[in-house]
Design an enzyme around this catalytic site. Structure first.
Site, PDB file in Angstrom:
ATOM      1  N   LYS A  13      20.902  55.004  20.124  1.00  0.00           N
ATOM      2  CA  LYS A  13      20.502  56.391  20.403  1.00  0.00           C
ATOM      3  C   LYS A  13      21.633  57.145  21.119  1.00  0.00           C
ATOM      4  CE  LYS A  13      16.970  55.088  22.903  1.00  0.00           C
ATOM      5  NZ  LYS A  13      17.142  53.624  22.832  1.00  0.00           N
ATOM      6  N   ARG A  88       9.029  58.334  26.153  1.00  0.00           N
ATOM      7  CA  ARG A  88       8.981  56.900  25.954  1.00  0.00           C
ATOM      8  C   ARG A  88       7.560  56.363  26.031  1.00  0.00           C
ATOM      9  NH1 ARG A  88      14.385  55.545  27.454  1.00  0.00           N
ATOM     10  NH2 ARG A  88      14.837  53.351  27.419  1.00  0.00           N
ATOM     11  N   ARG A 123      27.716  45.231  24.897  1.00  0.00           N
ATOM     12  CA  ARG A 123      27.922  46.620  25.332  1.00  0.00           C
ATOM     13  C   ARG A 123      28.667  46.664  26.667  1.00  0.00           C
ATOM     14  NH1 ARG A 123      23.154  50.881  25.793  1.00  0.00           N
ATOM     15  NH2 ARG A 123      22.168  49.245  27.016  1.00  0.00           N
ATOM     16  N   ARG A 156      26.091  46.594  31.761  1.00  0.00           N
ATOM     17  CA  ARG A 156      24.963  47.144  32.518  1.00  0.00           C
ATOM     18  C   ARG A 156      24.095  46.003  33.019  1.00  0.00           C
ATOM     19  NH1 ARG A 156      22.190  51.934  29.073  1.00  0.00           N
ATOM     20  NH2 ARG A 156      20.304  50.769  29.540  1.00  0.00           N
ATOM     21  N   ARG A 167      12.744  44.506  28.003  1.00  0.00           N
ATOM     22  CA  ARG A 167      12.840  45.908  27.544  1.00  0.00           C
ATOM     23  C   ARG A 167      12.303  46.045  26.116  1.00  0.00           C
ATOM     24  NH1 ARG A 167      18.957  46.843  28.374  1.00  0.00           N
ATOM     25  NH2 ARG A 167      18.616  48.915  27.474  1.00  0.00           N
TER      26      ARG A 167
END
Ligand code: AP5
Length: 209
Positions: A13, A88, A123, A156, A167
């Site tokens: 996203k 969300r 990431r 992260r 998640r």
């Protein structure tokens, strides 16, 4: 144009929001980035959000709705915006409706859970400006250094494998029902996430025409 980007954590996203932002010249608003900034600055909202974010849970609706409402009332949002990571939950989507916000399109980026796990482990995110990279698919020019601002590109905290699973579970339970919510309004478009950022961008821009 007011757009919503919907998709699991790591679906791309934020990456596609940047591309759309460059193309349509409207700001991309990431509630995740806003909350991380609040945590970094130690604000009241940041202190409240931190434990939820670290564990992979959603921050309470009333906190996120409050910061989103303030943000979209700013001057740069008057010609439209891209919402990345909001809504969300169904109550968040209903809150947008009650604010009188008209959403033109909801773009879902569909990616399998196995791919998500692989993407999030690689990431890296700039500590200073929040720009996002991937060690294989979108590497920084110099290892560990942000191309944009020269800040440190780090993993992260919530990209740890056990937090990613949590998640994903949260996504399937609380966020995925939004697909039906927006399909019923006739504004949901789904794009299959591809193996490269560029191939996904082509489909995303095509879907927005
Ligand atoms: P947030 O920051 O929004 O995290 P998220 O939704 O989990 O999404 P991500 O940022 O992890 O992924 P993304 O889809 O943007 O993927 P990206 O483009 O980076 O939220 C964090 C936390 O804040 C939440 O857990 C929650 O606690 C809280 N929060 C935020 N909003 C909230 C709300 N509304 N309500 C309640 N709580 C809220 O891509 C991922 C990686 O893959 C990158 O490395 C990228 O380079 C790579 N990549 C992207 N596309 C491709 C591709 N096509 N091929 C190969 N690699 C790719």
């Amino acid at each position: 144009m007011n757009l919503i980007l919907l998709g699991a954590p790591g679906a791309g996203k934020g990456t596609q929001a940047e591309v759309i932002c460059d193309n349509l010249k409207i700001p991309a608003i990431s509630t995740g980035n806003m909350l991380r900034e609040a945590v970094k600055n130690g604000t009241k909202c940041g202190l409240e959000a931190k434990s939820y974010m670290d564990s992979g849970a959603l921050v309470p609706d009333e906190v996120v709705i409050g910061i989103l409402k303030d943000r979209i009332s700013e001057e740069d949002c008057k010609d439209g915006y891209i919402l990345d990571g909001f809504p969300r939950t169904v109550p968040q989507a209903e809150a947008l409706d009650s604010m009188g916000v008209k959403i033109d399109k909801v773009l879902e980026i569909a990616v399998a859970d196995e791919t998500i796990t692989q993407r999030l482990s690689g990431r890296r995110v700039c500590e200073d400006c929040g720009n996002s990279y991937h060690i294989d698919f979108k590497p920084t020019k110099v290892e560990g250094v942000c191309d944009k601002c020269g800040g440190k590109a780090v993993q992260r905290k919530d990209d740890a494998p056990e937090t990613v699973l949590s998640r994903l579970k949260t996504y399937h339970e609380l966020t995925a029902p939004l697909k039906d919510f927006y399909a019923a309004k006739g504004i949901l478009v789904t794009v299959e996430g591809q193996d490269t950022v560029e191939d996904t961008s082509k489909l995303v821009l095509e879907a927005l025409k």
